[in-house]
Structure formats: structure tokens, C-alpha cells
Design an enzyme around this catalytic site. Structure first.
Site, short mmCIF file in Angstrom:
data_model
loop_
_atom_site.label_atom_id
_atom_site.label_comp_id
_atom_site.label_asym_id
_atom_site.label_seq_id
_atom_site.Cartn_x
_atom_site.Cartn_y
_atom_site.Cartn_z
N ASP A 88 0.85 -1.19 0.00
CA ASP A 88 0.00 0.00 0.00
C ASP A 88 0.89 1.24 0.00
O ASP A 88 2.12 1.13 0.07
CB ASP A 88 -0.95 -0.03 1.20
CG ASP A 88 -0.21 -0.04 2.52
OD1 ASP A 88 1.02 0.15 2.53
OD2 ASP A 88 -0.86 -0.26 3.56
N ASP A 278 -8.01 -7.49 -0.04
CA ASP A 278 -7.18 -7.74 1.13
C ASP A 278 -8.02 -7.41 2.34
O ASP A 278 -8.90 -6.54 2.26
CB ASP A 278 -5.94 -6.83 1.15
CG ASP A 278 -6.30 -5.42 1.53
OD1 ASP A 278 -6.83 -4.68 0.67
OD2 ASP A 278 -6.08 -5.03 2.69
N CYS A 326 -13.05 -29.02 5.51
CA CYS A 326 -11.87 -28.17 5.29
C CYS A 326 -10.62 -29.05 5.24
O CYS A 326 -10.46 -29.97 6.05
CB CYS A 326 -11.75 -27.15 6.41
SG CYS A 326 -10.30 -26.10 6.28
N CYS A 328 -7.47 -27.93 5.60
CA CYS A 328 -6.30 -27.21 6.11
C CYS A 328 -5.58 -28.05 7.18
O CYS A 328 -6.11 -29.03 7.70
CB CYS A 328 -6.70 -25.84 6.67
SG CYS A 328 -7.26 -25.85 8.37
N CYS A 331 -7.56 -28.50 10.46
CA CYS A 331 -8.72 -29.42 10.41
C CYS A 331 -8.29 -30.86 10.16
O CYS A 331 -8.96 -31.79 10.59
CB CYS A 331 -9.70 -28.96 9.34
SG CYS A 331 -10.55 -27.44 9.83
N HIS A 357 -6.55 -21.85 9.43
CA HIS A 357 -7.90 -22.27 9.05
C HIS A 357 -8.69 -21.13 8.39
O HIS A 357 -9.29 -21.31 7.34
CB HIS A 357 -8.67 -22.80 10.27
CG HIS A 357 -10.11 -23.03 9.94
ND1 HIS A 357 -10.54 -24.13 9.24
CD2 HIS A 357 -11.21 -22.24 10.13
CE1 HIS A 357 -11.85 -24.03 9.03
NE2 HIS A 357 -12.28 -22.90 9.56
ZN LIG Z 1 -9.57 -25.82 8.38
#
Ligand SMILES: [Zn+2]
Length: 372
Positions: A88, A278, A326, A328, A331, A357
Site C-alpha cells: 500500500d 485484502d 476443510c 487445512c 482441520c 484455518h
Molecule cells: Zn480448516
């Protein structure tokens, strides 16, 4: 360089080429405020499929300094991230944090002039001067792939006359940034030159938003951003602003909605024709224990997610993952009961799991939007 691959009504799917790699649009940028995404390593980001991060010019300029980062080999090398980085302009923080310094150190928090902004560092009261040219210099020193012009971001509410004055200054500053940027980068080949974005302002006024978009798109920027949203205005204005501004934005250049937002707002903005986003929400909410969970069906037009507070008593003996849909790291390997325990005992590892997550949720959301 932006390539539009397909368009359905206003929604666009494309590729954005930068000097450090190609990014699929639409995309979400995790925020590496001070050169690190809080609690998440670059390897974690790669595993999540993040293609780009956002660095904050203001923070890196004051600490450790853009000259030091340039001597370290640039921000990519310094923070061990070889993909694209957007920075930025620092303007938003100069105005918002400068005002905070005023409360702490008395008079003259922020002094705005045609030339630039004189402000006090809220950490120690030291004075600094930011101009359009200075902002470009800092971002070039950092080695940014996408550079934002310095703009004045008026607070909300803002009178029509103040917003008009402000957007006119923003246009003059954008023109100065463009001239200076072209001069400073003229020795670089097209492939090695960063992209320069202008920022549409105009608060919540239709005539001013359109005027700002017209003035800026008349100049040869590589992309256009919509700024001055998510500054405390009622969210109904977001949808109006998108309707007013998007028709003026050239189809062959990327479009960035700054600082937003909630998942449903990102869906609406992509459907309105925006490409880049963002937001601090996924990481900040995660640190406070609020986690995003998909509802069945992945139907993005409806009520497609909920947030759970992992600190709640009901999760103390819940031995299922945060979200069984999920994929990730959190998870795949841990239960809600474990996260509940980590949060309640202030274990720093919680911050990583929650951030990973929630970032995965946002990045998957953009991926889904880029498929459908
Ligand atoms: Zn997750």
C-alpha cells in the site's frame, strides 16, 4: 499485465502477471503488515495456496526502514517470500495513526499540504514527511510488485465539499506519482517493472466517485483500486460505490477493492466485477477465536457459512475438526476440543491453527469464485 480469461455478466476470471509471478484472479491477499503474516510462515502460506501477500509501506518505512530492507536484498528476500507482493502507499496509516499521535503528543498530529503529509510517529512522537514521490521511493526500495499511489483517505462521515477537495488532491498526487514512477523505472524492461495502481476516492457521493474514476482512468496506470470503503460507513454504500465506479474501470486492467471484507461482501464485489482483495478479518478474527465454517452445498449466493466461537463451552469435549469439509492443517490434524483448550490456556500454537484455518476459508472462497 492483466489477461481476461472469461467473463460471466460482470464477474471476471483472469491472470495477472507481475515481475515475481502470475496470479489467478480473483484473489485474496493475506496481510503481512510488518513483513510477516501474523503467526503464519511463508511455507504455511504456500501450503494454503496463497499466491501473493500485502506489505504495509508505512510500517516497513518506519521500522526497520526501507533502506535497510533494500540493503537486505529487498522485501521478498528479507521475508523469504518469492511470490508477488503488493504494497500500500502508507497513506491510510499516515492519516489514521497520525491522528492517534495527536492524542498522545498534543498538537499537530497530521499536517496536510499540497506537497504531502507531515505527521508524528505514534510510537515515539518523531516527525516524518510523506509525499507522493516519497511513497513511490519507499515502495521501489522494498521491491514491491504492485505499487499504490499516495491518496488522501477522508474519514466517514465527510461533507461533499471536503470529499471533493480531497479527491482533487488525490488526483493531483496520482499524477505526480505516475510521472515520478515512470522516470524512476524507465530503465527497467516491461517484465521487471512493478505495476502502478491509482485509487478512486469520493466518499459516498455518486458524482464525486464518478469524477474520481474519470480523472484517474484518463491516466496510464496499470490498475485501479477503489479506496475509502470500510472506513466506518454503512455497508449499503459499498454496493452503491461499486455500481457507480466499476463501469468506468477499463476491462483490460486489474481492479482492487481495498480493505474488504466479510465473505458475502467479497462474493458481491467479485460479482460486481472486482478482482483483488485484502482484509485483516480472517487473521484478526481467528486470533480472537472466531472461525469460519462452511455450510453444506457451497452455494455462494446464499447463507454459505457461519462463524463459531471456539472458546465456547460446547466445544470443550468436541472431538471433531473445526470443519470436516476443510482440508487445512488445523482441520486435518486437530479437534475443536484441542483448539478450545489451546485458546483457554493462551498457547501461541492456537494463533497459528486459527489463522491457517481462516485464511484457508478465504482463499478457498476466492478459488470457488474463480471457478464458477
Ligand atoms: Zn480448516
Amino acid at each position: 499485465m492483466f489477461t481476461l480469461i472469461s467473463q460471466q455478466q460482470k464477474k471476471r476470471i483472469g491472470l495477472l502477471k507481475t515481475k515475481n509471478g502470475v496470479i489467478n484472479t480473483p484473489f485474496f491477499m493475506p496481510i503481512a503488515t510488518k513483513g510477516a503474516v501474523k503467526n503464519v510462515s511463508p511455507e504455511d502460506l504456500l501450503a494454503l495456496g496463497a499466491e501473493i501477500v500485502l506489505g504495509n509501506t508505512y510500517h516497513l518505512w518506519l521500522r526497520p526502514g526501507d533502506d535497510l530492507i533494500a540493503r537486505a536484498g529487498g522485501l521478498h528476500k528479507f521475508m523469504h517470500w518469492s511470490g508477488p507482493i503488493l504494497t500500500d502507499s502508507g497513506g491510510y496509516q499516515v492519516f489514521s495513526l497520525g491522528a492517534r499521535a495527536k492524542e498522545k503528543y498534543g498538537t499537530n498530529g497530521v499536517k496536510l499540504s499540497e506537497q504531502g503529509v507531515d505527521f508524528a510517529d505514534p510510537l515515539n512522537g518523531s516527525r516524518h514527511f510523506m509525499s507522493p514521490e516519497k511513497s513511490i521511493d519507499i515502495q521501489l526500495n522494498l521491491g514491491s510488485d504492485m505499487i499504490m499511489v499516495l491518496d488522501e483517505c477522508p474519514p466517514y462521515p465527510c461533507s461533499h465539499s471536503a470529499a471533493k477537495k480531497s479527491l482533487e488532491l488525490t488526483t493531483r498526487w496520482a499524477a505526480r506519482c505516475l510521472t515520478y514512477f515512470q522516470e524512476k523505472t524507465k530503465h527497467l524492461s516491461r517484465e521487471n517493472r512493478p505495476l502502478l495502481f491509482a485509487i478512486v476516492q469520493g466518499s459516498v457521493y455518486e458524482d464525486l466517485r464518478k469524477e474520481s474514476a474519470k480523472q484517474l482512468t484518463a491516466m496510464d496506470f496499470d490498475g485501479f483500486a477503489i479506496g475509502g470503503v470500510a472506513v466506518g460507513e454503512p455497508r449499503k454504500h459499498l454496493y452503491e460505490i461499486l455500481q457507480w465506479v466499476v463501469p468506468f474501470l477499463p476491462a483490460d486492467k486489474p481492479r482492487y477493492l481495498m480493505g474488504l471484507g466479510k465473505p458475502e461482501e467479497l462474493v458481491a464485489a467479485v460479482e460486481a466485477g472486482m478482482d483483488m482483495f485484502d482484509c485483516v478479518i480472517p487473521t484478526r478474527e481467528g486470533r480472537h477465536g472466531r472461525l469460519f465454517v462452511w455450510k453444506e452445498g457451497n452455494n455462494l449466493s446464499g447463507d454459505f457459512y457461519e462463524t463459531i466461537n471456539i472458546n465456547n463451552e460446547q466445544f470443550r469435549e468436541d472431538f471433531t475438526p473445526i470443519d470436516s469439509n476443510c482440508d487445512c492443517y488445523a482441520c486435518k490434524n486437530f479437534t475443536k476440543a484441542y483448539l478450545n483448550h489451546l485458546l483457554r490456556t493462551n498457547e501461541p500454537f492456537f494463533l497459528k491453527l486459527a489463522s491457517v484455518h481462516n485464511l484457508n476459508f478465504y482463499l478457498k472462497l476466492m478459488k470457488l469464485l474463480g471457478e464458477k
